[in-house]
Design a protein around this motif. Sequence first.
Motif, PDB file in Angstrom:
ATOM      1  N   ASP A  78       0.844  -1.183   0.000  1.00  0.00           N
ATOM      2  CA  ASP A  78       0.000   0.000   0.000  1.00  0.00           C
ATOM      3  C   ASP A  78       0.881   1.234   0.000  1.00  0.00           C
ATOM      4  O   ASP A  78       1.931   1.252   0.646  1.00  0.00           O
ATOM      5  N   ILE A  79       0.464   2.250  -0.754  1.00  0.00           N
ATOM      6  CA  ILE A  79       1.134   3.545  -0.732  1.00  0.00           C
ATOM      7  C   ILE A  79       0.078   4.633  -0.578  1.00  0.00           C
ATOM      8  O   ILE A  79      -1.075   4.455  -0.956  1.00  0.00           O
ATOM      9  N   GLU A  80       0.493   5.735  -0.002  1.00  0.00           N
ATOM     10  CA  GLU A  80      -0.374   6.901   0.134  1.00  0.00           C
ATOM     11  C   GLU A  80       0.452   8.146  -0.123  1.00  0.00           C
ATOM     12  O   GLU A  80       1.590   8.251   0.336  1.00  0.00           O
ATOM     13  N   GLN A  81      -0.130   9.063  -0.871  1.00  0.00           N
ATOM     14  CA  GLN A  81       0.515  10.346  -1.086  1.00  0.00           C
ATOM     15  C   GLN A  81       0.337  11.188   0.176  1.00  0.00           C
ATOM     16  O   GLN A  81      -0.755  11.242   0.745  1.00  0.00           O
ATOM     17  N   VAL A  82       1.412  11.814   0.619  1.00  0.00           N
ATOM     18  CA  VAL A  82       1.350  12.675   1.789  1.00  0.00           C
ATOM     19  C   VAL A  82       0.719  13.999   1.343  1.00  0.00           C
ATOM     20  O   VAL A  82       1.189  14.625   0.397  1.00  0.00           O
ATOM     21  N   ARG A  83      -0.351  14.358   1.993  1.00  0.00           N
ATOM     22  CA  ARG A  83      -1.058  15.602   1.704  1.00  0.00           C
ATOM     23  C   ARG A  83      -1.804  16.001   2.969  1.00  0.00           C
ATOM     24  O   ARG A  83      -1.938  15.186   3.890  1.00  0.00           O
ATOM     25  N   PRO A  84      -2.278  17.209   3.056  1.00  0.00           N
ATOM     26  CA  PRO A  84      -3.004  17.614   4.264  1.00  0.00           C
ATOM     27  C   PRO A  84      -4.202  16.684   4.517  1.00  0.00           C
ATOM     28  O   PRO A  84      -4.952  16.371   3.595  1.00  0.00           O
ATOM     29  N   ARG A  85      -4.324  16.243   5.724  1.00  0.00           N
ATOM     30  CA  ARG A  85      -5.434  15.382   6.131  1.00  0.00           C
ATOM     31  C   ARG A  85      -6.007  15.932   7.450  1.00  0.00           C
ATOM     32  O   ARG A  85      -5.755  15.372   8.517  1.00  0.00           O
ATOM     33  N   PRO A  86      -6.777  17.006   7.356  1.00  0.00           N
ATOM     34  CA  PRO A  86      -7.270  17.650   8.577  1.00  0.00           C
ATOM     35  C   PRO A  86      -8.186  16.755   9.409  1.00  0.00           C
ATOM     36  O   PRO A  86      -8.337  16.987  10.609  1.00  0.00           O
ATOM     37  N   GLN A  87      -8.769  15.733   8.814  1.00  0.00           N
ATOM     38  CA  GLN A  87      -9.693  14.857   9.542  1.00  0.00           C
ATOM     39  C   GLN A  87      -9.032  13.551  10.003  1.00  0.00           C
ATOM     40  O   GLN A  87      -9.736  12.609  10.370  1.00  0.00           O
ATOM     41  N   TRP A  88      -7.711  13.482  10.012  1.00  0.00           N
ATOM     42  CA  TRP A  88      -7.042  12.221  10.309  1.00  0.00           C
ATOM     43  C   TRP A  88      -7.435  11.657  11.672  1.00  0.00           C
ATOM     44  O   TRP A  88      -7.587  10.445  11.818  1.00  0.00           O
ATOM     45  N   GLN A  89      -7.639  12.499  12.668  1.00  0.00           N
ATOM     46  CA  GLN A  89      -7.996  11.996  14.003  1.00  0.00           C
ATOM     47  C   GLN A  89      -9.388  11.364  14.002  1.00  0.00           C
ATOM     48  O   GLN A  89      -9.598  10.329  14.625  1.00  0.00           O
ATOM     49  N   ARG A  90     -10.317  11.973  13.289  1.00  0.00           N
ATOM     50  CA  ARG A  90     -11.668  11.402  13.189  1.00  0.00           C
ATOM     51  C   ARG A  90     -11.644  10.054  12.475  1.00  0.00           C
ATOM     52  O   ARG A  90     -12.318   9.113  12.877  1.00  0.00           O
ATOM     53  N   VAL A  91     -10.886   9.999  11.386  1.00  0.00           N
ATOM     54  CA  VAL A  91     -10.756   8.741  10.633  1.00  0.00           C
ATOM     55  C   VAL A  91     -10.112   7.674  11.528  1.00  0.00           C
ATOM     56  O   VAL A  91     -10.576   6.534  11.573  1.00  0.00           O
TER      57      VAL A  91
END
Length: 186
Positions: A78-91
């Motif tokens: 799995d790969i993910e592009q690093v970008r702003p994720r303001p909802q990461w805590q909710r997820v």
Amino acid sequence: MSDALPTVSIHQRQHGVMTREQVAAYLQQELSLSEAPVFVRSNKGRPQVQLESFDCNWSHSGELLAMAWSSQHRVGIDIEQVRPRPQWQRVAERFLLPAECAQLTDANDFLQLWVRKEALLKAIGQGLAHGLRFVEFAKAHGEWQLQAVRPALDVPSDWNVRSLDISEGYIGALAWRDRYTVAHDD
């Protein structure tokens, strides 16, 4: 137990071309096959290459396509592009285990855990639909390490999960099991 690691390759995505077609073309070239491999789905929906004693998995994010394959291992990537994720805590609170959430430090740390979990579930043959809470990781020496897998899925000690050095702006993980068995995903 095999000392060989699965092969990993990173490619630029070809927009307008289906990912499976890209993977088939790259595998044909990498493995010197006379024809592009054919993909089928397992009973659990996992894409598989119709080549005896061979496993392949892929992931794409942003502009990149990552592939992993092996004739000796069951693999997941799995790969993910690093970008702003303001909802990461909710997820994280929605999909991860409470003990994992308690160890998270920031969005980058969240992504490091996410790609490990997704790579492992893809290798096991379950994917995200089965649920990220079926595998448990904990921090050890600053890195996420596999702690537990629901017994119905597999045995944690059978699996290796490692970070991948992809490219600037990307985070990735590779999961593999030393004992490759096709029957595991039936």
